[in-house]
Design a protein around this motif. Structure first.
Motif, PDB file in Angstrom:
ATOM      1  N   SER A 233      41.182   3.039 -41.337  1.00 31.98           N
ATOM      2  CA  SER A 233      42.111   4.071 -40.873  1.00 31.98           C
ATOM      3  C   SER A 233      41.404   5.400 -40.712  1.00 31.98           C
ATOM      4  CB  SER A 233      43.276   4.204 -41.859  1.00 31.98           C
ATOM      5  OG  SER A 233      44.157   5.225 -41.466  1.00 31.98           O
ATOM      6  N   PHE A 234      40.527   5.734 -41.658  1.00 29.13           N
ATOM      7  CA  PHE A 234      39.789   7.000 -41.581  1.00 29.13           C
ATOM      8  C   PHE A 234      38.647   6.904 -40.573  1.00 29.13           C
ATOM      9  CE2 PHE A 234      40.480   6.050 -46.271  1.00 29.13           C
ATOM     10  CZ  PHE A 234      41.821   6.362 -46.215  1.00 29.13           C
ATOM     11  N   GLU A 235      38.013   5.750 -40.520  1.00 28.82           N
ATOM     12  CA  GLU A 235      36.885   5.574 -39.611  1.00 28.82           C
ATOM     13  C   GLU A 235      37.312   5.675 -38.145  1.00 28.82           C
ATOM     14  OE1 GLU A 235      34.086   2.646 -42.377  1.00 28.82           O
ATOM     15  OE2 GLU A 235      35.535   1.789 -41.000  1.00 28.82           O
ATOM     16  N   TRP A 236      38.524   5.221 -37.845  1.00 21.59           N
ATOM     17  CA  TRP A 236      39.039   5.297 -36.472  1.00 21.59           C
ATOM     18  C   TRP A 236      39.890   6.541 -36.241  1.00 21.59           C
ATOM     19  CZ3 TRP A 236      36.787   2.516 -32.970  1.00 21.59           C
ATOM     20  CH2 TRP A 236      36.248   1.267 -33.282  1.00 21.59           C
ATOM     21  N   LEU A 277      43.679  -0.710 -34.705  1.00 23.81           N
ATOM     22  CA  LEU A 277      43.259   0.680 -34.860  1.00 23.81           C
ATOM     23  C   LEU A 277      42.142   1.026 -33.874  1.00 23.81           C
ATOM     24  CD1 LEU A 277      43.141   0.991 -38.768  1.00 23.81           C
ATOM     25  CD2 LEU A 277      45.076   1.368 -37.232  1.00 23.81           C
ATOM     26  N   ALA A 278      41.304   0.054 -33.559  1.00 16.88           N
ATOM     27  CA  ALA A 278      40.187   0.300 -32.640  1.00 16.88           C
ATOM     28  C   ALA A 278      40.656   0.609 -31.233  1.00 16.88           C
ATOM     29  CB  ALA A 278      39.251  -0.902 -32.621  1.00 16.88           C
ATOM     30  N   CYS A 279      41.911   0.293 -30.930  1.00 16.13           N
ATOM     31  CA  CYS A 279      42.476   0.585 -29.616  1.00 16.13           C
ATOM     32  C   CYS A 279      43.336   1.845 -29.629  1.00 16.13           C
ATOM     33  CB  CYS A 279      43.299  -0.604 -29.113  1.00 16.13           C
ATOM     34  SG  CYS A 279      42.306  -2.056 -28.735  1.00 16.13           S
ATOM     35  N   GLY A 280      43.361   2.526 -30.750  1.00 16.64           N
ATOM     36  CA  GLY A 280      44.081   3.790 -30.815  1.00 16.64           C
ATOM     37  C   GLY A 280      45.499   3.705 -31.334  1.00 16.64           C
TER      38      GLY A 280
END
Length: 533
Positions: A233-236, A277-280
């Motif tokens: 969550s923080f990384e993205w 999360l990687a897709c926003g």
């Protein structure tokens, strides 16, 4: 020394607690404690007044040890009158902090934490304070100093803690004053641990107050999972209440894989983000129960059924599922995609915009906008505890949830850690050229005419406080040192906000919306070649 197992039945003792036991039993303050160790070196932590139990053998000898200790300290009374044993235990404790057997976190052994009535009084007297029951008193002192200044803080604490005036005079209104007076009873504070001499060797119950209420007498797996947090969550740099989502994630239990054709029965389901999360997408309390294989195989792509679940979530909750940076693109296509091939194309398109987002944040970071960027992360969510009603741990569904404050040193360290992780991940992400990310578009490079002026405009709005944040977050300090510095920069547990922050956010939102609305997806290509990307 060989490892020894301490615990009862299936409940294991936290390793930090075993280290604590070793420290106590070796300390000179407990010299002469009867039967502290067996000949084989095992610590004999517990005795009992129950004459029919095996723990009774050394009970009377240990009780006599505590009588002698209280007498040596010249505590008024005889035997255990007026709780003399517990007072003695708090006075002689070598550090003033002991480890909870259940959670492994350290808490003060004495009167150091807000009780319910004083937390309510503080909130009434100073509504801006972020306070809650069981919050350490030094955290309140720090907030009061930030909010009202030292003069007002000193006057307030002197009047509310007359029993501690001697210590407040000697050490000032400070953490040290309350640490040195931990044995002094207060009707506004609660102890970190209730007294239990002579039953426990150090004179205290094994569990911190909140852990004892929830979990005594065992170290439950469910409780231990509550300390896990999804750093993605923080990384993205995802929007959403990450702490709420983590709380649900950690409740996963027995169930079956929801992927059609699999339906494997599992001892514990693997929660899969419906919106990657990687897709926003936001970090939401919305997961599909899957097996580990299908969770990994899905990666960052989603299916038409996932889109339908996400749309249903928006209808029911009224909350957008996409984070602000991709929301315009999500809204443009979410009702258009009609099969799995198109949703795979959609996921790749969103992924390109997410790449642009992270590279834009990196440009802002390198331009000196660290504090403003940190406001996006919402580290204050770390101080929340969540309870789910009618939870199905196999399906990861619930009817409703309630939230409460949990302000502890561990939670405050987590808040600082989220910021450190996010900025370190941002720098690492941006260090890899966009060509190696295999994006379907180069949104960051192709839209520099919009992005570069926005970064420049936001940078002109920097304040002196931003420079302080920059120094810390760009430093080469160790992780622990950096987190300590970050924590010192918080104001009332939050990243300090400034009036221009909303303007900066609006500038970025306008850029992201314009780019997201203009971005196109070539669905025809994916009908033939959707596996090549």
């Amino acid at each position: 020394m060989a490892d020894r197992k301490y615990g009862r039945g299936k409940f294991e003792t936290d390793p930090n607690y075993i280290a604590y036991m070793e420290m106590i039993v070796s300390h000179p303050n407990y010299a002469g404690m009867p039967n502290a160790r067996s000949p084989n070196g095992r610590i004999n932590w517990q005795v009992s007044s129950g004459k029919t139990t095996s723990f009774y053998k050394y009970y009377l000898q240990r009780r006599a040890w505590w009588v002698a200790k209280a007498d040596a300290l010249k505590l008024p009374g005889h035997d255990d009158e007026n709780g003399r044993f517990t007072v003695a235990a708090r006075i002689i404790h070598p550090t003033g902090y002991r480890t909870c057997r259940l959670c492994g976190e350290d808490f003060n052994v004495g009167y150091f934490y807000l009780n319910d009535s004083f937390s309510k009084k503080l909130k009434k007297d100073f509504p801006q304070l972020d306070v809650a029951k069981e919050q350490p008193i030094d955290d309140v002192i720090e907030q009061m100093n930030q909010l009202k200044g030292k003069t007002v803080t000193e006057k307030y604490f002197q009047s509310n803690f007359p029993e501690r005036v001697k210590f407040l005079t000697q050490f000032g209104v400070s953490k040290e004053a309350f640490e040195h007076s931990r044995h002094v009873r207060s009707y506004k504070l609660s102890p970190g641990f209730m007294g239990n001499p002579p039953d426990r060797l150090d004179g205290f119950h094994d569990y911190h107050g909140s852990c004892r209420k929830k979990n005594d007498p065992g170290r439950s797996d469910d409780n231990m999972r509550s300390y896990n947090h999804d750093r993605r969550s923080f990384e993205w740099w995802a929007e959403g209440n990450w702490a709420l989502a983590d709380a649900l994630y950690n409740k996963a239990g027995p169930g079956k894989c929801s992927i059609p054709g699999c339906e494997k029965i599992l001892e514990k389901v693997s929660p899969d983000h419906v919106g990657p999360l990687a897709c926003g997408f936001k970090q939401l309390p919305l997961f599909s129960p899957t097996c580990q294989y299908h969770n990994s195989a899905k990666n960052r792509r989603f299916s038409l059924s996932d889109v339908q679940i996400l749309l249903g979530y928006e209808r029911v909750t009224g909350e957008p599922v996409a984070s602000w940076q991709v929301s315009a693109h999500w809204d443009k296509y979410k009702n258009i995609v009609s099969d799995d091939n198109q949703t795979k194309a959609f996921s790749n398109s969103l992924r390109s915009l997410q790449d642009m987002y992270l590279r834009t944040l990196s440009a802002l970071f390198n331009s000196g906008n660290s504090r403003f960027l940190a406001t996006i992360l919402k580290p204050e969510y770390a101080l929340k505890d969540f309870l789910f009603e009618n939870l199905d741990p196999g399906a990861l569904t619930f009817n409703r949830f309630s939230a409460s404050k949990k302000i502890t040193d561990l939670r405050k360290r987590l808040a600082a850690r989220t910021v450190r992780i996010a900025f370190e991940a941002l720098a690492e992400y941006a260090s890899k050229p966009i060509e190696r990310r295999k994006m379907v578009r180069s949104d960051f490079q192709d839209n520099q005419d919009l992005i570069a002026p926005a970064v420049q405009k936001i940078t002109t709005l920097c304040t002196a406080e931003d420079h302080t944040w920059n120094e810390v977050l760009h430093s080469s300090l160790s992780p622990t040192q950096k987190e300590q510095k970050i924590a010192s920069l918080f104001l009332l547990h939050k990243v300090p906000h400034h009036p221009e922050d909303e303007n900066c956010r609006a500038i970025l939102q306008g850029v992201f919306d314009q780019i997201g609305e203009a971005a196109e997806i070539d669905f025809d290509r994916y009908e033939l070649q959707f596996d090549e990307i």
